[in-house]
Write a protein that holds these residues in place. Sequence first.
Motif, PDB file in Angstrom:
ATOM      1  N   GLY A  61       2.758 -16.791   8.014  1.00  0.00           N
ATOM      2  CA  GLY A  61       1.813 -17.770   8.512  1.00  0.00           C
ATOM      3  C   GLY A  61       0.553 -17.924   7.697  1.00  0.00           C
ATOM      4  N   VAL A  62       0.468 -17.282   6.533  1.00  0.00           N
ATOM      5  CA  VAL A  62      -0.708 -17.391   5.660  1.00  0.00           C
ATOM      6  C   VAL A  62      -0.262 -17.961   4.324  1.00  0.00           C
ATOM      7  N   VAL A  63      -1.031 -18.913   3.791  1.00  0.00           N
ATOM      8  CA  VAL A  63      -0.720 -19.521   2.495  1.00  0.00           C
ATOM      9  C   VAL A  63      -1.415 -18.726   1.391  1.00  0.00           C
ATOM     10  N   TRP A  64      -0.645 -18.265   0.410  1.00  0.00           N
ATOM     11  CA  TRP A  64      -1.167 -17.497  -0.720  1.00  0.00           C
ATOM     12  C   TRP A  64      -0.967 -18.296  -2.005  1.00  0.00           C
ATOM     13  N   VAL A  65      -1.906 -18.158  -2.927  1.00  0.00           N
ATOM     14  CA  VAL A  65      -1.859 -18.890  -4.195  1.00  0.00           C
ATOM     15  C   VAL A  65      -1.834 -17.891  -5.345  1.00  0.00           C
ATOM     16  N   TRP A  66      -0.893 -18.085  -6.277  1.00  0.00           N
ATOM     17  CA  TRP A  66      -0.829 -17.272  -7.493  1.00  0.00           C
ATOM     18  C   TRP A  66      -1.728 -17.937  -8.535  1.00  0.00           C
ATOM     19  N   MET A  67      -2.869 -17.303  -8.857  1.00  0.00           N
ATOM     20  CA  MET A  67      -3.903 -17.960  -9.655  1.00  0.00           C
ATOM     21  C   MET A  67      -3.725 -17.826 -11.163  1.00  0.00           C
ATOM     22  N   SER A  68      -2.811 -16.972 -11.606  1.00  0.00           N
ATOM     23  CA  SER A  68      -2.666 -16.742 -13.040  1.00  0.00           C
ATOM     24  C   SER A  68      -1.763 -17.789 -13.693  1.00  0.00           C
ATOM     25  N   HIS A  69      -2.172 -18.260 -14.887  1.00  0.00           N
ATOM     26  CA  HIS A  69      -1.314 -19.111 -15.701  1.00  0.00           C
ATOM     27  C   HIS A  69      -0.729 -18.335 -16.885  1.00  0.00           C
ATOM     28  N   LYS A  70      -1.198 -17.116 -17.070  1.00  0.00           N
ATOM     29  CA  LYS A  70      -0.722 -16.293 -18.189  1.00  0.00           C
ATOM     30  C   LYS A  70       0.511 -15.487 -17.794  1.00  0.00           C
ATOM     31  N   LYS A  71       0.612 -15.126 -16.508  1.00  0.00           N
ATOM     32  CA  LYS A  71       1.747 -14.338 -16.034  1.00  0.00           C
ATOM     33  C   LYS A  71       2.512 -15.128 -14.986  1.00  0.00           C
ATOM     34  N   PRO A  72       3.833 -15.040 -14.992  1.00  0.00           N
ATOM     35  CA  PRO A  72       4.623 -15.778 -13.998  1.00  0.00           C
ATOM     36  C   PRO A  72       4.404 -15.207 -12.597  1.00  0.00           C
ATOM     37  N   PRO A  73       4.580 -16.039 -11.561  1.00  0.00           N
ATOM     38  CA  PRO A  73       4.395 -15.558 -10.184  1.00  0.00           C
ATOM     39  C   PRO A  73       5.324 -14.387  -9.862  1.00  0.00           C
ATOM     40  N   LYS A  74       4.810 -13.442  -9.092  1.00  0.00           N
ATOM     41  CA  LYS A  74       5.592 -12.282  -8.668  1.00  0.00           C
ATOM     42  C   LYS A  74       5.614 -12.242  -7.142  1.00  0.00           C
ATOM     43  N   PRO A  75       6.688 -12.733  -6.524  1.00  0.00           N
ATOM     44  CA  PRO A  75       6.756 -12.770  -5.060  1.00  0.00           C
ATOM     45  C   PRO A  75       6.568 -11.401  -4.413  1.00  0.00           C
ATOM     46  N   ASN A  76       6.932 -10.328  -5.136  1.00  0.00           N
ATOM     47  CA  ASN A  76       6.780  -8.993  -4.554  1.00  0.00           C
ATOM     48  C   ASN A  76       5.316  -8.575  -4.428  1.00  0.00           C
ATOM     49  N   LYS A  77       4.411  -9.343  -5.018  1.00  0.00           N
ATOM     50  CA  LYS A  77       2.984  -9.051  -4.888  1.00  0.00           C
ATOM     51  C   LYS A  77       2.388  -9.620  -3.596  1.00  0.00           C
ATOM     52  N   LEU A  78       3.156 -10.474  -2.908  1.00  0.00           N
ATOM     53  CA  LEU A  78       2.655 -11.042  -1.665  1.00  0.00           C
ATOM     54  C   LEU A  78       2.390  -9.935  -0.648  1.00  0.00           C
ATOM     55  N   PRO A  79       1.217  -9.912  -0.036  1.00  0.00           N
ATOM     56  CA  PRO A  79       0.963  -8.915   1.011  1.00  0.00           C
ATOM     57  C   PRO A  79       1.950  -9.076   2.165  1.00  0.00           C
ATOM     58  N   TRP A  80       2.392  -7.957   2.689  1.00  0.00           N
ATOM     59  CA  TRP A  80       3.315  -7.968   3.829  1.00  0.00           C
ATOM     60  C   TRP A  80       2.787  -6.975   4.855  1.00  0.00           C
ATOM     61  N   PHE A  81       2.619  -7.443   6.086  1.00  0.00           N
ATOM     62  CA  PHE A  81       2.024  -6.627   7.134  1.00  0.00           C
ATOM     63  C   PHE A  81       3.103  -6.263   8.149  1.00  0.00           C
ATOM     64  N   GLU A  82       3.541  -5.013   8.068  1.00  0.00           N
ATOM     65  CA  GLU A  82       4.704  -4.549   8.824  1.00  0.00           C
ATOM     66  C   GLU A  82       4.560  -4.777  10.322  1.00  0.00           C
ATOM     67  N   ASN A  83       3.368  -4.515  10.855  1.00  0.00           N
ATOM     68  CA  ASN A  83       3.197  -4.615  12.302  1.00  0.00           C
ATOM     69  C   ASN A  83       3.406  -6.038  12.815  1.00  0.00           C
ATOM     70  N   PHE A  84       3.051  -7.038  11.994  1.00  0.00           N
ATOM     71  CA  PHE A  84       3.198  -8.423  12.413  1.00  0.00           C
ATOM     72  C   PHE A  84       4.658  -8.859  12.442  1.00  0.00           C
ATOM     73  N   ASP A  85       5.538  -8.042  11.908  1.00  0.00           N
ATOM     74  CA  ASP A  85       6.963  -8.358  11.910  1.00  0.00           C
ATOM     75  C   ASP A  85       7.725  -7.541  12.956  1.00  0.00           C
ATOM     76  N   ARG A  86       7.000  -6.761  13.764  1.00  0.00           N
ATOM     77  CA  ARG A  86       7.658  -5.950  14.783  1.00  0.00           C
ATOM     78  C   ARG A  86       8.096  -6.821  15.965  1.00  0.00           C
ATOM     79  N   PRO A  87       9.196  -6.455  16.639  1.00  0.00           N
ATOM     80  CA  PRO A  87       9.650  -7.220  17.812  1.00  0.00           C
ATOM     81  C   PRO A  87       8.563  -7.256  18.889  1.00  0.00           C
TER      82      PRO A  87
END
Length: 356
Positions: A32-58
């Motif tokens: 539910g949060v929009v993130w922007v990859w600001m670098s033009h020198k390095k390709p985007p790395k989806p694994n860098k996206l913050p992930w908050f475990e508790n917000f994914d709990r049932p």
Amino acid sequence: MCKDSTGIYLPSDAKIPKAACVKAYEVRDSQGVVWVWMSHKKPPKPNKLPWFENFDRPGFDYSSTIHDLPYEHSILLENLMDPAHIPISHDKTGFTAKRENAQPLRFEVTERTDRGFAGYWGEAKDQSLPYFLRFEAPGVIENTRELVDKNGEKHYSVGLFLCRPTGQGKAMAIMRFGATKQSPLAKLFPDWYFHHISCTVFEQDMGFLSSQNEILLKEKSPTKDLYLNLKSSDVWVAEYRKWVDRVGHGMPYHVGHSTISFPNEPAMVEHAPAGLVASVSASQPAKGGIGSLHVPNRTNRYFRHVIHCKGCRDVVKSFEAWKIGLSGIALGLISVAILVSGRHWKAILLVSAAVH
């Protein structure tokens, strides 16, 4: 992506100049949060996206608010990781803060890296520290409490703060509070009530935080010369400023615990009211606050929150529609009261118009 109408003024076989094109950035939605990859020198790395475990709990449910604030990003972060001020500054705000509960706290730092720090905290009398705080660069604070019910099932309550600078002397925060098990009472309150509480909390802090912002800009001194950090209340604040000491070389300017760095050419600072004026202005419900109706004053709730929040904007639009409708009904009743001859009916119609 290029600026509008550029091609209209070029020959059909001409190449659009590179200077006429704007840069495109990779954008991703995560929880539910929009993130922007600001670098033009390095390709985007989806694994860098913050992930908050508790917000994914049932069963996890949360409310979210956004605020545009008139003080330094570092001051915003300090305030959000300072539990000691809550019972004092936010007495009887929400469900838990009470001035009489102010007391010494205990902290245990478990992790320090260039990416941030983490640790446990609680009341000094607690045998085990119930809260876990994590700060991750450049502006993520997650405060978690784990509870075990009588059946041995674990439940989690979380305060998540996503903070970013929007210029020198101003910042923006997305605040999310949630839990895997909410009290039935909390479910009875509408979303706008939690937005109101969130806004009230920032308004209660506005006077001293805006003053602190002015002092940092004026004194240009490390915080160890400006603050008295107590081990019984201010450990996270000191940890944050010491983290700034370690990584400050990567920032355009910084104020750390022992080091400072300001740009030779200071950025334009948009000064907002400070101190008592900021505190009074923040409490004004109308657009602008003190002295003006429509000045974009970030100490004021309308410009600090409402214009950024779709839910609150919709509530304001609905209120305006109701106001116009009821005003029309009132005028109609007054017109009828003027035309009727009986005093009894005149009185009833005028009272009805006053009620509307």
